[in-house]
Design a protein around this motif. Structure first.
Motif, PDB file in Angstrom:
ATOM      1  N   ASP A   1      71.549  11.902 104.843  1.00  0.00           N
ATOM      2  CA  ASP A   1      70.836  13.071 105.029  1.00  0.00           C
ATOM      3  C   ASP A   1      71.412  13.786 105.777  1.00  0.00           C
ATOM      4  N   ARG A   2      73.046  13.977 105.791  1.00  0.00           N
ATOM      5  CA  ARG A   2      73.722  14.697 105.577  1.00  0.00           C
ATOM      6  C   ARG A   2      74.678  15.493 104.825  1.00  0.00           C
ATOM      7  N   MET A   3      74.274  14.853 103.661  1.00  0.00           N
ATOM      8  CA  MET A   3      74.310  15.580 102.442  1.00  0.00           C
ATOM      9  C   MET A   3      73.020  16.121 102.242  1.00  0.00           C
ATOM     10  N   ARG A   4      72.222  15.791 101.608  1.00  0.00           N
ATOM     11  CA  ARG A   4      70.816  16.511 101.710  1.00  0.00           C
ATOM     12  C   ARG A   4      71.245  17.886 102.466  1.00  0.00           C
ATOM     13  N   THR A   5      71.066  18.020 104.249  1.00  0.00           N
ATOM     14  CA  THR A   5      71.497  19.242 104.476  1.00  0.00           C
ATOM     15  C   THR A   5      72.571  20.358 104.059  1.00  0.00           C
ATOM     16  N   VAL A   6      73.669  19.742 103.366  1.00  0.00           N
ATOM     17  CA  VAL A   6      74.432  20.295 102.974  1.00  0.00           C
ATOM     18  C   VAL A   6      74.001  20.902 101.746  1.00  0.00           C
ATOM     19  N   ALA A   7      73.197  20.863 100.846  1.00  0.00           N
ATOM     20  CA  ALA A   7      73.091  20.421  99.687  1.00  0.00           C
ATOM     21  C   ALA A   7      71.887  21.599  99.541  1.00  0.00           C
ATOM     22  N   GLN A   8      70.940  20.868 100.752  1.00  0.00           N
ATOM     23  CA  GLN A   8      70.211  22.235 100.967  1.00  0.00           C
ATOM     24  C   GLN A   8      70.232  23.847 101.570  1.00  0.00           C
ATOM     25  N   ASP A   9      71.002  23.594 102.248  1.00  0.00           N
ATOM     26  CA  ASP A   9      72.127  25.097 102.676  1.00  0.00           C
ATOM     27  C   ASP A   9      73.116  25.907 101.895  1.00  0.00           C
ATOM     28  N   GLY A  10      72.759  25.037 100.611  1.00  0.00           N
ATOM     29  CA  GLY A  10      73.356  25.792  99.099  1.00  0.00           C
ATOM     30  C   GLY A  10      74.410  25.186  99.111  1.00  0.00           C
ATOM     31  N   ARG A  11      75.274  24.492  99.387  1.00  0.00           N
ATOM     32  CA  ARG A  11      76.265  24.202  99.066  1.00  0.00           C
ATOM     33  C   ARG A  11      76.732  22.550  98.111  1.00  0.00           C
ATOM     34  N   THR A  12      77.684  23.044  97.062  1.00  0.00           N
ATOM     35  CA  THR A  12      77.663  22.465  96.159  1.00  0.00           C
ATOM     36  C   THR A  12      78.062  20.163  96.847  1.00  0.00           C
ATOM     37  N   VAL A  13      77.986  19.807  96.080  1.00  0.00           N
ATOM     38  CA  VAL A  13      78.314  18.568  96.473  1.00  0.00           C
ATOM     39  C   VAL A  13      78.083  17.221  95.143  1.00  0.00           C
ATOM     40  N   LEU A  14      79.494  16.815  95.387  1.00  0.00           N
ATOM     41  CA  LEU A  14      79.837  16.024  93.980  1.00  0.00           C
ATOM     42  C   LEU A  14      79.888  14.803  94.521  1.00  0.00           C
ATOM     43  N   PHE A  15      79.257  13.264  94.424  1.00  0.00           N
ATOM     44  CA  PHE A  15      78.604  12.036  94.616  1.00  0.00           C
ATOM     45  C   PHE A  15      79.726  11.318  93.943  1.00  0.00           C
ATOM     46  N   VAL A  16      80.324  10.119  94.842  1.00  0.00           N
ATOM     47  CA  VAL A  16      79.596   8.894  93.364  1.00  0.00           C
ATOM     48  C   VAL A  16      80.348   7.735  94.034  1.00  0.00           C
ATOM     49  N   SER A  17      79.697   6.972  93.735  1.00  0.00           N
ATOM     50  CA  SER A  17      78.834   5.838  94.136  1.00  0.00           C
ATOM     51  C   SER A  17      78.144   4.872  93.153  1.00  0.00           C
ATOM     52  N   HIS A  18      78.620   3.004  93.173  1.00  0.00           N
ATOM     53  CA  HIS A  18      78.121   2.961  93.012  1.00  0.00           C
ATOM     54  C   HIS A  18      76.420   1.694  93.020  1.00  0.00           C
ATOM     55  N   ASN A  19      76.424   3.296  94.426  1.00  0.00           N
ATOM     56  CA  ASN A  19      74.434   2.685  95.012  1.00  0.00           C
ATOM     57  C   ASN A  19      74.077   3.739  94.071  1.00  0.00           C
ATOM     58  N   LEU A  20      73.142   3.269  93.148  1.00  0.00           N
ATOM     59  CA  LEU A  20      72.821   3.623  92.132  1.00  0.00           C
ATOM     60  C   LEU A  20      71.737   4.177  92.676  1.00  0.00           C
ATOM     61  N   ASP A  21      70.744   4.068  94.052  1.00  0.00           N
ATOM     62  CA  ASP A  21      69.883   3.965  94.516  1.00  0.00           C
ATOM     63  C   ASP A  21      70.070   5.546  95.580  1.00  0.00           C
ATOM     64  N   ALA A  22      71.358   5.638  95.984  1.00  0.00           N
ATOM     65  CA  ALA A  22      71.532   6.827  96.528  1.00  0.00           C
ATOM     66  C   ALA A  22      71.868   7.888  95.790  1.00  0.00           C
TER      67      ALA A  22
END
Length: 315
Positions: free
Chosen positions: A199-220
């Motif tokens: 949820d926090r990363m969604r908020t960061v993205a909605q603020d126009g900032r860039t997110v690079l996310f690595v995960s094996h959780n394919l649902d996430a």
């Protein structure tokens, strides 16, 4: 000049030496013996002693984009993030980063174990280039998110791994970096904490900032990102739509196909033989998308009645 590119990666390669680099000499005698053993062997390192963790990796991340990076263990995901976070340098190629970077690569990365949680919040803020007033403005929010109020003035070396990662993520996500880089460390937290992080990363993205996310959780990855990069053996196999990247990721690579015909080999007495196995009416290997029904059909040939026969399928 303002650009719409937050990260530009051009032909990045990272070469690691294996074996010898990890050798340790506890005494002078050990060092001398090792040196004598290498005399006359070879004047230059054997290519077998080196491995390319990344090779010819190139792609762009747009400002405000939320991009996933997927790939199997050893694909080079963490190495790439360490290069972008300036933890290590590439062997070749270059990366341009336009903006202040907040990284969460490993549990407690950038924390000083002897300092308290409070002190590490200020230390990490300073590393990110934040002014003290900015850190103080976000301080209460960080502490509340991390849920470490009782341990705020305790050295972080006494924190559990869960407390460590909660504080690390809270600092990285709340001190307003223009680019947030998050590795698989969210797996340390429980389901509730992971949901709050997403949820926090969604908020960061909605603020126009860039997110690079690595995960094996394919649902996430699927719910958080629209575009993804698929790494395979240190190279970019695909960049584009996240669902397509996940579908390709789930497909077996060539080396994984050796076991496919194993079930056709007869075993036991031979009274019952497996003739065919299908997954959703397809011969293995088959990719099953998330949320789809799973039907496994095993066709056998029995020479005589088998009243107690059973089939076991192991994932």
């Amino acid at each position: 000049m303002m650009t719409d590119i937050a990260i530009r990666i051009e032909n990045i390669g990272k070469l690691y030496q294996i074996g010898h680099a990890q050798q340790r000499h506890d005494t002078l005698r050990d060092a001398i013996v090792d040196r004598l053993q290498h005399i006359g062997r070879r004047s230059k390192p054997d290519s077998a002693d080196f491995i390319w963790a990344l090779k010819d990796v190139s792609f762009d991340v747009k400002r405000g984009e939320v991009m996933g990076i997927v790939g199997r263990n050893g694909a080079g995901k963490s190495t790439l993030l360490k290069i972008l976070s300036r933890v290590t340098e590439p062997t070749e190629g270059r990366a341009e980063i336009h903006g202040r970077v907040g990284s969460l690569l490993e549990v407690g990365t950038g924390f000083h174990p002897e300092l308290t949680g409070r002190e590490n919040i200020y230390l990490n803020g300073a590393i990110l280039g934040m002014q003290r007033a900015e850190i103080e403005r976000k301080f209460d929010e960080i502490v509340a998110f991390a849920e470490i109020e009782k341990f705020l003035d305790t050295p972080v070396k006494r924190y559990s791994s869960g407390m460590y990662v909660r504080l690390a993520f809270a600092v990285a996500a709340h001190l307003e970096p223009e680019i947030l880089i998050v590795d698989e460390v969210l797996a340390v937290g429980d389901a509730k904490f992971q949901a709050r992080c997403l949820d926090r990363m969604r908020t960061v993205a909605q603020d126009g900032r860039t997110v690079l996310f690595v995960s094996h959780n394919l649902d996430a990855i699927s719910t958080l990102t629209c575009t993804s990069v698929l790494l395979s053996r240190g190279k970019v196999r695909y960049q584009g739509d996240t669902q397509e990247a996940i579908a390709l990721y789930l497909q077996p690579e060539v080396d994984d196909l050796d076991h496919v015909d194993a079930f056709r080999q007869p075993g036991g007495t031979g009274d019952v033989q497996i003739k065919r196995v299908s997954v959703n009416d397809r011969q293995p290997p088959a990719t099953v998308p998330f949320g789809s029904p799973l039907c496994i059909c095993v066709e056998v040939d029995a020479k005589r009645s088998q009243p107690d026969a059973s089939v076991t399928i192991i994932f």
